[in-house]
Design an enzyme around this catalytic site. Structure first.
Site, PDB file in Angstrom:
ATOM      1  N   HIS A   6       0.773  -1.274   0.052  1.00 42.66           N
ATOM      2  CA  HIS A   6      -0.112  -0.131  -0.063  1.00 42.66           C
ATOM      3  C   HIS A   6       0.921   1.248   0.149  1.00 42.66           C
ATOM      4  O   HIS A   6       1.280   1.811   0.858  1.00 42.66           O
ATOM      5  CB  HIS A   6      -0.860  -0.056   1.237  1.00 42.66           C
ATOM      6  CG  HIS A   6      -1.960   1.056   1.313  1.00 42.66           C
ATOM      7  ND1 HIS A   6      -3.099   1.015   0.619  1.00 42.66           N
ATOM      8  CD2 HIS A   6      -1.802   2.254   1.897  1.00 42.66           C
ATOM      9  CE1 HIS A   6      -3.801   2.033   1.017  1.00 42.66           C
ATOM     10  NE2 HIS A   6      -3.088   2.895   1.520  1.00 42.66           N
ATOM     11  N   ASP A  28      -2.158 -10.220   1.192  1.00 48.80           N
ATOM     12  CA  ASP A  28      -1.521  -9.389   0.226  1.00 48.80           C
ATOM     13  C   ASP A  28      -2.404  -8.679  -0.490  1.00 48.80           C
ATOM     14  O   ASP A  28      -2.375  -8.869  -1.786  1.00 48.80           O
ATOM     15  CB  ASP A  28      -0.335 -10.294  -0.428  1.00 48.80           C
ATOM     16  CG  ASP A  28       0.641  -9.442  -1.009  1.00 48.80           C
ATOM     17  OD1 ASP A  28       0.794  -8.204  -1.019  1.00 48.80           O
ATOM     18  OD2 ASP A  28       1.355  -9.892  -1.923  1.00 48.80           O
ATOM     19  N   GLU A  30       0.501  -1.699   4.560  1.00 51.19           N
ATOM     20  CA  GLU A  30       1.299  -0.331   4.559  1.00 51.19           C
ATOM     21  C   GLU A  30       2.449  -0.388   5.058  1.00 51.19           C
ATOM     22  O   GLU A  30       2.413  -0.679   6.400  1.00 51.19           O
ATOM     23  CB  GLU A  30       0.274   0.486   5.334  1.00 51.19           C
ATOM     24  CG  GLU A  30       0.608   2.262   5.183  1.00 51.19           C
ATOM     25  CD  GLU A  30      -0.511   2.948   5.956  1.00 51.19           C
ATOM     26  OE1 GLU A  30      -0.521   4.143   5.421  1.00 51.19           O
ATOM     27  OE2 GLU A  30      -0.959   2.565   7.080  1.00 51.19           O
TER      28      GLU A  30
END
Length: 208
Positions: free
Chosen positions: A100, A148, A157
């Site tokens: 992310h 994932d 993140e």
């Protein structure tokens, strides 16, 4: 430091061995790496003070216990876990591919994308076109599970705070396998008050 030890049940551990410092909440690794660093740093301080360990109530624990805890947590992050994957991008054969992260998700194709234009890359199920080497992601859930998925930042993140802790923990344990710890005892703890007060000077010689 005592609360990090499983025997005291201050925090739960996953079946794979990851301490749950945020009590099973998401993004656990940011807390884990900083705890590993603090445990290793305290062990270094005790060594500098020529103190072989510390007490948790009536029980005495050596500095090796702290370092083993720190190493076990980093081992988990780097691949010794039920998923058999590294949570550091680019390390090992299996690691998160859909991080992310805007820069990692949008291809370098000469096109400038605004905030809204980047959403289509965030929603894509393809692996990131740019590998964010060295970035640690948020981590698994309390059951050692990991998804994932780029849109789920609770798993994928990376953050500056977490990766700063990771670097500190790795550096602090760099020499653990050799048993030689390259801490500069003359400077690193020079501003820290001594663990025990300085004894008073001896009395002057007695004269009859």
């Amino acid at each position: 430091m005592c609360s990090y030890l499983p025997v005291f049940n201050s925090f739960n551990f996953t079946k794979g061995g990851l301490i749950q410092l945020n009590h099973g909440g998401p993004q656990p690794l940011q807390y884990v790496v900083n705890a590993a660093f603090l445990a290793s740093l305290y062990a270094d301080y005790l060594d500098t003070a020529d103190t072989p360990g510390w007490y948790c109530g009536p029980n005495f624990y050596t500095t090796d216990v702290l370092r083993k805890f720190a190493k076990s947590q980093l081992d988990y992050i780097l691949g010794k876990n039920p998923q058999k994957m590294s949570y550091v991008v680019g390390f090992g054969k299996k690691y998160p591919k859909r991080v992310h992260h805007r820069g990692a998700s949008i291809p370098h194709n000469g096109v400038k994308y605004g905030c809204k234009g980047g959403f289509k890359w965030r929603e894509s199920k393809k692996a990131n076109p740019n590998i964010l080497v060295g970035a640690m992601v948020a981590g698994p859930d309390k059951h050692d599970g990991f998804k994932d998925i780029r849109t789920n930042y609770n798993y994928t993140e990376p953050t500056l705070a977490a990766n700063a802790g990771l670097v500190a923990a790795l550096i602090s344990l760099a020499d653990i396998d050799t048993g030689r710890y390259s801490i500069d005892k003359n400077t690193i703890f020079s501003a820290v008050p001594p663990m025990f007060p300085t004894p008073p000077p001896p009395p002057s010689a007695w004269k009859p």
